[in-house]
Design an enzyme around this catalytic site. Sequence first.
Site, PDB file in Angstrom:
ATOM      1  N   HIS A  56       0.964  -1.029  -0.066  1.00  0.00           N
ATOM      2  CA  HIS A  56       0.133  -0.058  -0.077  1.00  0.00           C
ATOM      3  C   HIS A  56       0.842   1.387   0.132  1.00  0.00           C
ATOM      4  O   HIS A  56       2.102   1.479   0.676  1.00  0.00           O
ATOM      5  CB  HIS A  56      -0.972   0.133   1.402  1.00  0.00           C
ATOM      6  CG  HIS A  56      -2.098   0.605   0.760  1.00  0.00           C
ATOM      7  ND1 HIS A  56      -1.655   2.246   1.376  1.00  0.00           N
ATOM      8  CD2 HIS A  56      -3.177   0.834   0.332  1.00  0.00           C
ATOM      9  CE1 HIS A  56      -3.292   2.567   1.328  1.00  0.00           C
ATOM     10  NE2 HIS A  56      -3.709   1.689   0.806  1.00  0.00           N
ATOM     11  N   ASP A  95      -8.140  -5.846   0.099  1.00  0.00           N
ATOM     12  CA  ASP A  95      -8.297  -5.965  -1.611  1.00  0.00           C
ATOM     13  C   ASP A  95      -7.731  -8.049  -0.710  1.00  0.00           C
ATOM     14  O   ASP A  95      -8.481  -8.755  -2.216  1.00  0.00           O
ATOM     15  CB  ASP A  95      -7.883  -5.950  -2.490  1.00  0.00           C
ATOM     16  CG  ASP A  95      -8.854  -4.466  -2.833  1.00  0.00           C
ATOM     17  OD1 ASP A  95      -9.892  -4.393  -2.502  1.00  0.00           O
ATOM     18  OD2 ASP A  95      -7.791  -3.635  -2.555  1.00  0.00           O
TER      19      ASP A  95
HETATM   20  N1  CMC Z   1       3.966  -7.968  -4.450  1.00  0.00           N
HETATM   21  C1  CMC Z   1       5.121  -7.648  -5.277  1.00  0.00           C
HETATM   22  N2  CMC Z   1       6.580  -6.746  -5.057  1.00  0.00           N
HETATM   23  C2  CMC Z   1       5.941  -4.913  -4.405  1.00  0.00           C
HETATM   24  C3  CMC Z   1       3.920  -5.055  -4.123  1.00  0.00           C
HETATM   25  C4  CMC Z   1       3.749  -6.552  -3.865  1.00  0.00           C
HETATM   26  N3  CMC Z   1       2.330  -6.145  -4.301  1.00  0.00           N
HETATM   27  N4  CMC Z   1       3.894  -3.802  -4.015  1.00  0.00           N
HETATM   28  C5  CMC Z   1       4.919  -3.274  -4.041  1.00  0.00           C
HETATM   29  N5  CMC Z   1       5.891  -4.218  -3.901  1.00  0.00           N
HETATM   30  C6  CMC Z   1       7.291  -3.860  -3.958  1.00  0.00           C
HETATM   31  C7  CMC Z   1       7.567  -2.704  -6.033  1.00  0.00           C
HETATM   32  O1  CMC Z   1       8.162  -3.893  -6.195  1.00  0.00           O
HETATM   33  C8  CMC Z   1       8.057  -1.988  -5.357  1.00  0.00           C
HETATM   34  O2  CMC Z   1      10.300  -2.498  -5.332  1.00  0.00           O
HETATM   35  P1  CMC Z   1      10.994  -1.763  -5.762  1.00  0.00           P
HETATM   36  O3  CMC Z   1      11.853  -0.641  -4.781  1.00  0.00           O
HETATM   37  O4  CMC Z   1      13.013  -2.489  -5.633  1.00  0.00           O
HETATM   38  O5  CMC Z   1      10.867  -1.004  -7.258  1.00  0.00           O
HETATM   39  C9  CMC Z   1       8.009  -1.438  -3.710  1.00  0.00           C
HETATM   40  O6  CMC Z   1       7.692  -2.387  -3.361  1.00  0.00           O
HETATM   41  C10 CMC Z   1       7.403  -0.101  -3.697  1.00  0.00           C
HETATM   42  O7  CMC Z   1       6.255  -0.341  -4.742  1.00  0.00           O
HETATM   43  P2  CMC Z   1       5.633   1.032  -5.064  1.00  0.00           P
HETATM   44  O8  CMC Z   1       4.953   0.467  -6.213  1.00  0.00           O
HETATM   45  O9  CMC Z   1       6.737   1.626  -5.686  1.00  0.00           O
HETATM   46  O10 CMC Z   1       5.130   0.953  -4.157  1.00  0.00           O
HETATM   47  P3  CMC Z   1       3.422   2.456  -4.555  1.00  0.00           P
HETATM   48  O11 CMC Z   1       3.224   2.895  -3.658  1.00  0.00           O
HETATM   49  O12 CMC Z   1       3.866   3.091  -5.975  1.00  0.00           O
HETATM   50  O13 CMC Z   1       2.561   1.103  -4.994  1.00  0.00           O
HETATM   51  C11 CMC Z   1       0.367  -0.394  -4.774  1.00  0.00           C
HETATM   52  C12 CMC Z   1       1.130   1.295  -3.904  1.00  0.00           C
HETATM   53  C13 CMC Z   1      -0.759  -0.624  -4.079  1.00  0.00           C
HETATM   54  C14 CMC Z   1       0.248  -0.213  -6.302  1.00  0.00           C
HETATM   55  C15 CMC Z   1       1.391  -1.373  -4.568  1.00  0.00           C
HETATM   56  O14 CMC Z   1       1.787  -1.400  -3.749  1.00  0.00           O
HETATM   57  C16 CMC Z   1       0.765  -2.847  -5.687  1.00  0.00           C
HETATM   58  O15 CMC Z   1       0.595  -2.520  -6.310  1.00  0.00           O
HETATM   59  N6  CMC Z   1      -0.049  -3.945  -5.004  1.00  0.00           N
HETATM   60  C17 CMC Z   1      -0.698  -4.859  -5.566  1.00  0.00           C
HETATM   61  C18 CMC Z   1      -2.047  -4.177  -5.728  1.00  0.00           C
HETATM   62  C19 CMC Z   1      -2.672  -3.507  -5.092  1.00  0.00           C
HETATM   63  O16 CMC Z   1      -3.219  -4.687  -4.042  1.00  0.00           O
HETATM   64  N7  CMC Z   1      -4.001  -2.980  -4.352  1.00  0.00           N
HETATM   65  C20 CMC Z   1      -4.541  -2.525  -3.780  1.00  0.00           C
HETATM   66  C21 CMC Z   1      -3.739  -1.489  -2.376  1.00  0.00           C
HETATM   67  S1  CMC Z   1      -5.215  -1.481  -1.699  1.00  0.00           S
HETATM   68  C22 CMC Z   1      -6.613  -0.745  -2.083  1.00  0.00           C
HETATM   69  C23 CMC Z   1      -6.742   0.284  -2.929  1.00  0.00           C
HETATM   70  O17 CMC Z   1      -5.955   1.194  -3.223  1.00  0.00           O
HETATM   71  O18 CMC Z   1      -8.149   0.290  -3.788  1.00  0.00           O
END
Ligand code: CMC
Length: 390
Positions: free
Chosen positions: A269, A326
């Site tokens: 998140h 989720d």
């Molecule tokens: N699985 C594997 N690696 C992950 C995941 C994951 N679910 N989420 C983040 N990472 C890694 C990502 O690869 C990155 O690594 P690095 O720093 O080495 O590049 C690091 O963690 C930070 O991730 P980010 O994408 O820069 O973080 P963000 O804050 O931009 O993204 C997120 C947040 C929710 C989009 C992301 O965690 C994600 O894609 N999660 C899976 C989708 C999900 O479950 N979304 C629902 C969110 S909660 C409900 C809602 O908002 O609607």
Amino acid sequence: KKYFTFDPGFTSTASCESKITFIDGEKGVLLHRGFPIKELANHSTYLEVCYILLYGEPPTPEQYATFKTTITRHTMIDDQITHLFRGFRRDSHPMAVLCGVTGALAAFYHNGLDVHDQNHRELSAFRLLSKMPTMAAMCYKYSIGQPFVFPRNNLSYAANFLNMMFSTPCEEYQVTPVLERAMDRILILHADHEQNASTSTVRTAGSSGSNPFACIAAGIASLWGPSHGGANEACLKMLEEIGKAENIPKFIARAKDKNDDFRLMGFGHRVYKNYDPRAKVMKEACDEVLNELNIQDPLFEVARELEHIALNDHYFIEKKLYPNVDFYSGLILKAIGIPTSMFTVIFTVARTIGWISHWKEMHDEGLKIARPRQLYRGYTQRAFKSQNFH
Ligand code: CMC
């Protein structure tokens, strides 16, 4: 010369002031108008939470009764909208249909609607909150070729939605208290989450003084993506793909592989660097619902094991990736009998109150059009040579 802060993805930029929802991502705290999410999920109703989000204070019994009656009275959809549904393919994703018909409501409630008038804003809020479950259930009925079911005034918000989803002209669906409560809790847990992508979208769209129904359609478009609300659908599909516990390590390895786009859905998140408090309640609720309904879902075991392995894995620990709302919601929805393609639609129904509350707050505080700047990386000025195409 003016300098701008460059903050792609708005990781550290506050776009507004708000009194609605507070999140402490490090501690895993979520408060709506000061009330902890766990207490709301366990001791209130969805409509009570809606009232709190919209007006800032819990309703008195009289205010609650009036609010409930008002919401009940606006649940019908203009009959003309039913024709709109028929323009869609039956196999359209329900989010595409919901986005379209919600936007179309702007055509029904536009002439005479003055967004600068508080009473008009309140009426729009009531209409959206009331009509969203009706339209959501219509999306489902349309997709399976069954007739639409009209809303029923003697049912609760959650029970009315389930009834419109599952009743047919031949047989009335029996909404048991367990299902009704499970649905209500799901709605509460998704009701608001401060300036997430879809809420920011609604605020941005609304900041120009746009029609609220069109603004909510914009929010639906944003919510649909798998990084946001679409994650519940993607998470259940992922659990199905994993299938059994012995396959988990393969998927964990893929999630950690930088050359693989795969991510653990329902994990991570932007704000929470601790267990998402909604996921905690969701997990308990999931356990309860499966027990009460006497459902042995092997996917629940897969989810539990996946969570356990990820929470003890160096990669997830280091990046502070925890289950989010989720992760378990899809399992409850599945137990209730909701098809996977409708999961994000249900998120939409629940989040509508958050969107409207923020839209209303933005107007109450005085509009300022959202207009982010950019760092220009393109060409500097250059001469254009005509090629005489015409
Ligand atoms: N699985 C594997 N690696 C992950 C995941 C994951 N679910 N989420 C983040 N990472 C890694 C990502 O690869 C990155 O690594 P690095 O720093 O080495 O590049 C690091 O963690 C930070 O991730 P980010 O994408 O820069 O973080 P963000 O804050 O931009 O993204 C997120 C947040 C929710 C989009 C992301 O965690 C994600 O894609 N999660 C899976 C989708 C999900 O479950 N979304 C629902 C969110 S909660 C409900 C809602 O908002 O609607």
